[in-house]
Every structure is written in C-alpha cells, then in structure tokens.
Design a protein around this motif. Structure first.
Motif, PDB file in Angstrom:
ATOM      1  N   GLU A 168       0.870  -1.192  -0.156  1.00  0.00           N
ATOM      2  CA  GLU A 168      -0.159   0.112   0.051  1.00  0.00           C
ATOM      3  C   GLU A 168       0.740   1.266   0.033  1.00  0.00           C
ATOM      4  N   PRO A 169       0.480   2.262  -0.641  1.00  0.00           N
ATOM      5  CA  PRO A 169       1.437   3.470  -0.691  1.00  0.00           C
ATOM      6  C   PRO A 169       1.519   4.017   0.500  1.00  0.00           C
ATOM      7  N   LEU A 170       2.653   4.284   0.927  1.00  0.00           N
ATOM      8  CA  LEU A 170       2.988   5.420   2.222  1.00  0.00           C
ATOM      9  C   LEU A 170       2.856   6.637   1.489  1.00  0.00           C
ATOM     10  N   LEU A 171       3.632   7.237   0.912  1.00  0.00           N
ATOM     11  CA  LEU A 171       3.728   8.419   0.357  1.00  0.00           C
ATOM     12  C   LEU A 171       3.286   8.463  -0.944  1.00  0.00           C
ATOM     13  N   THR A 172       2.471   9.206  -1.285  1.00  0.00           N
ATOM     14  CA  THR A 172       2.110   9.701  -3.068  1.00  0.00           C
ATOM     15  C   THR A 172       2.668  11.083  -2.973  1.00  0.00           C
TER      16      THR A 172
END
Length: 477
Positions: free
Chosen positions: A109-113
């Motif tokens: 899952e993306p932490l930072l976008t």
C-alpha cells in the motif's frame, strides 16, 4: 521554516542524469505521480510502523542547490550549462499525501504519494527512500521489542553501533515512535526531547582498586539515580553482594539504590536470583536492568523462562535493525501516473506489478474498533459493504467487504505547493498512535512466530484498470 539538514546532493547520480535527460527532451514540466511503498513486511512480521515523515517533508520544503553544489556538478563535466542554470532555481512545489507517523501500515500500500512535475517528483526519490525506509524499519523493530517486553521498560542505547551519527539520531527518534520511550543518546535527547537514561561501563569498576569502592564512588556521585553494573568480576559472588552493601549504605543516608544491571550470563536465571536477594534484604524497589545483545526473541525467551527484568537495554540489534527480514525495508518508488495517463510496471511476477494511478487507502474497521483489512481504490471510486476486493499479489483470491465495516481514509495531504500543510505532532503522540493501532490489529498479528497476515486488497476499479493496462502492454509488445 525549519531548514532541512539534508543537502540537495543527497541523491543517486542517476536521478540527476534522468533529470537532465527529461530537461533535454522538454518533458521535465509534465505532471507525474509516484508512490512510495514496500512489498514485504519487515522481520517476517505482519505489519510496519510508519516513521520518517517529518524529516522527509522538511527535506522537500528546504530543497535547494547551493552555489557550491552547482560548482561540484559542473566539475563532473557531464551536465550542460543550461541544465545547471535550471537547477539554480529548482524547488519542490508539489503535493504529498501520507499517513501520520506512528500509523500501522502494510506491504503493497502506498505510504507517500508524491505529485508534481516529472522533474520534481522523480528527483526526490532517493532521499525520500533513504529517510522513510530506515525510520520505518527502526520504528517497526522497536515496536516488536517493546511488545515482547510486556510491562517491562525498554531503553535504546545503540548509538555506538548505529550507522554513523545520523543513523544514531534517526534510530532514537524512530524507536520512540515505535514505543521505546528513552535513549542513552544525549544528542537525540536534546534534539527530540526524548528522556535520556544510562548507567556506567565496566571500565568504571576496573578504574578503582576494587568493585565495592567503585560502587560506593558512583553512589556518592548519583545517590538518587544509581544503577550498578554487577557482572565485571562475578555477578553472584561479588557483584550482587557489593550492590546490596551499597543499597544499605544509601538507605542509611536517606537515599535508595535505583537498580542493578546484568550484562552477561544467563539473564533469566541471574535476574531471578537478583530479585530474590534484594527482596529478601528488604529492597523490593530496586530495578533489575538487563543488556547484552537483546532483541525481541531474546526478551521473549527471558520472559518465557520466568526472568524478573524491569528494564531492557537494547542496543546493537535495534540500532542496526538486525533480524530475519531486517537490514533494509526494501521500499520502492514507482511512477503511477504521467502526463494525465495511468502508468503500470509489469513483470513476469504478478506480485511485483505495480498498482497504477492515484489511489486512496481505506482501512476497514469492525464494530468493535478492531482493524479488518486495508483497501486500495482509485481516487474517485466509492467503496461500501458488499464490494468485491482482490489480493494485489494474486487477484484470483478475492472476497467482499463484510456488512457493518466502516471504511476510513488513513492518509491526508501533508504538503501542497511545496509547503507543509499539517503541523507535526509531538513524538509522544506518534508513539501513542502506534501502540493504540497495534492493539487494534486482528488476533495473532503481533505474534513473533507465524503471525496472522493482515489483508491488503485492491478495489474492483483498481483491479480492472490494472488488468486493462496489462492487456494493452501485452498487445503493444
């Protein structure tokens, strides 16, 4: 503005060569979106504790190329004058979406976008991975150690084994977020407001004529915070008896011995003997501190054998994030949207195929407040009970969102237009968040051995988009 401690040259050369190439091709100003994520939970566990956001945001906000930086790049003789002139005014002016530090997060899952021009969003890859990867890994290791300690306190004192001064600072900060609430690192105490604690070394004992004289001298200097290291010569025959003598002398002067430290031998057995001796002598308040290559597994074993340790001093294996599945988080930074179109990296291994486009991360919460699963969906997609969701690593495994589950977004915009938009909370609040969220994981998630695997799923819309893009790539090939 709090200035970044990091140079703009904290980057891999290929970030600069790609940036120069994009500049030559006239692509550098086109919009791009990147996700920072990891594919495998660290330490063969079932979770990670997110950390490093505050220093990452300060890096982005303070990103500048100084004249010295530009002179150095010019000296490499690989960059054109026009590109170096472009770097003189280079700034990060984009948007960042992320969860709060201390949030429990999971693989895929993306932490930072990161959204911005291609030049901005691409260039910051290396620095962001450097900052987020290590601090998240260290916070996770600390959480595992803290949970293994039960009601015992954990002290971080790995500075001398850390990866340099910055590593020592970073691990103290991240360990606090993971639940280790004190450090021996005085600089970290001053820098982050972390309580500092410590004892003394074997050399203190060896510098005196005998052990008892050394104990007495230390007690004279620190009568209300005296912890005596009892294993320099013989823990049972001299260390503990001499410590008892000093404890009696301190009490006669109106003080109490704070504790003793065990740094070698059978820590479970020795701690039980120490507890028995001090209790029988009328000193039940004396704390027993243990050190010597501790980690979550050793601490678990000590407690399993009935050890009576109050404070665990954890150094090397926390500071270096030692352990199976440790050493590095393995975070990656992938392009998911460019110039208005979703992008996908495809490999022969479906587990390594990226998830395209701008996404939201929703956490499914059961009626009792416990976490059920995380769902990745497209930015404008609506998800509700009954929706079908898919395993990103094996889409043949799919299920539906149960009735009664509440979906909450775990990320927010933390930077807009290159400026930080949320105030970073105190470290204490981050630490409280991680502890509270760990307690809300499904049963078995915190086990050291064969933990329950928390579900991370992708929505129908994201599944369909990835499948369509894969088919387009196959047709084009």
């Amino acid at each position: 503005m709090k200035r970044s401690q990091y140079s703009a040259l904290l980057t891999d050369l290929y970030e600069l060569t790609m940036l120069a190439g994009y500049f030559d091709e006239g692509m550098h100003q086109k919009p791009a979106v990147f996700d920072l994520f990891f594919r495998t939970n660290p330490f063969t566990g079932s979770y990670a504790v997110f950390a490093g956001l505050e220093p990452a945001l300060h890096y982005l906000e303070g990103l500048r190329f100084t004249e010295d930086d530009l002179d150095y790049l010019k000296s490499l003789e690989i960059f054109k004058p026009a590109f170096l002139h472009f770097l003189r005014d280079f700034r990060f002016t984009g948007r960042v979406t992320a969860p709060p530090e201390g949030t429990v997060v999971f693989a895929n899952e993306p932490l930072l976008t990161v959204e911005g021009t291609l030049a901005e969003a691409q260039f910051v890859e290396t620095a962001l991975l450097n900052i987020i990867n290590f601090q998240t890994l260290a916070a996770t290791k600390a959480a595992r150690i803290r949970l293994s300690a039960g009601d015992g306190e954990v002290l971080e004192f790995g500075l001398r084994r850390a990866q340099g001064p910055d590593g020592g600072l970073s691990v103290a900060r991240a360990a606090f977020i993971g639940g280790v609430r004190s450090t021996s690192n005085v600089w970290a105490g001053e820098r982050f407001g972390i309580p500092v604690k410590g004892t003394h070394a074997h050399s203190w004992i060896m510098a005196f004529a005998d052990e008892l004289s050394a104990f007495r001298a230390y007690a004279d200097s620190f009568p209300d915070a005296c912890i005596l290291l009892v294993d320099t010569y013989d823990t049972l025959k001299s260390g503990l008896p001499n410590a008892l003598t000093v404890a009696r002398e301190l009490r006669e002067r109106g003080h109490e011995l704070f504790g003793i430290r065990l740094d070698s031998g059978d820590l479970a057995y020795l701690s039980k003997e120490a507890r028995r001796l001090f209790d029988e002598a009328g000193f039940p308040g004396v704390k027993i501190v243990a050190s010597n290559e501790l980690d979550e597994y050793v601490i678990h074993s000590i407690r399993d054998e009935g050890g009576r340790i109050d404070i665990y001093g954890v150094g090397t294996r926390l500071a270096t994030c030692d352990g199976e599945g440790g050493g590095a988080l393995g975070g990656v930074y992938k392009l998911v949207r460019f110039d208005g179109r979703p992008k996908l990296k495809v490999t022969s291994d479906i587990a390594k195929a990226t998830l395209p486009d701008c996404k939201r991360v929703l956490r499914g919460i059961k009626r009792d407040g416990s976490f059920l699963m995380d769902i990745l969906c497209l930015k404008e997609e609506n998800i509700a009970s009954g929706a079908r969701v898919y395993d990103p690593t094996n889409p043949l495994r799919n299920t539906t969102v149960p009735e009664g589950v509440t979906l909450e977004e775990i990320r927010q915009t933390v930077m807009e237009g290159g400026e930080i938009t949320v105030e970073s909370p105190p470290l204490q609040e981050m630490a409280d968040r991680s502890l509270a969220e760990l307690q809300r994981l499904p049963e078995g998630s915190l086990r050291l051995f064969n933990p329950h695997r928390y579900k991370v799923a992708m929505s129908q819309g994201l599944h369909d988009l990835r499948s369509r893009l894969m088919e387009e790539i196959r047709r084009n090939d």
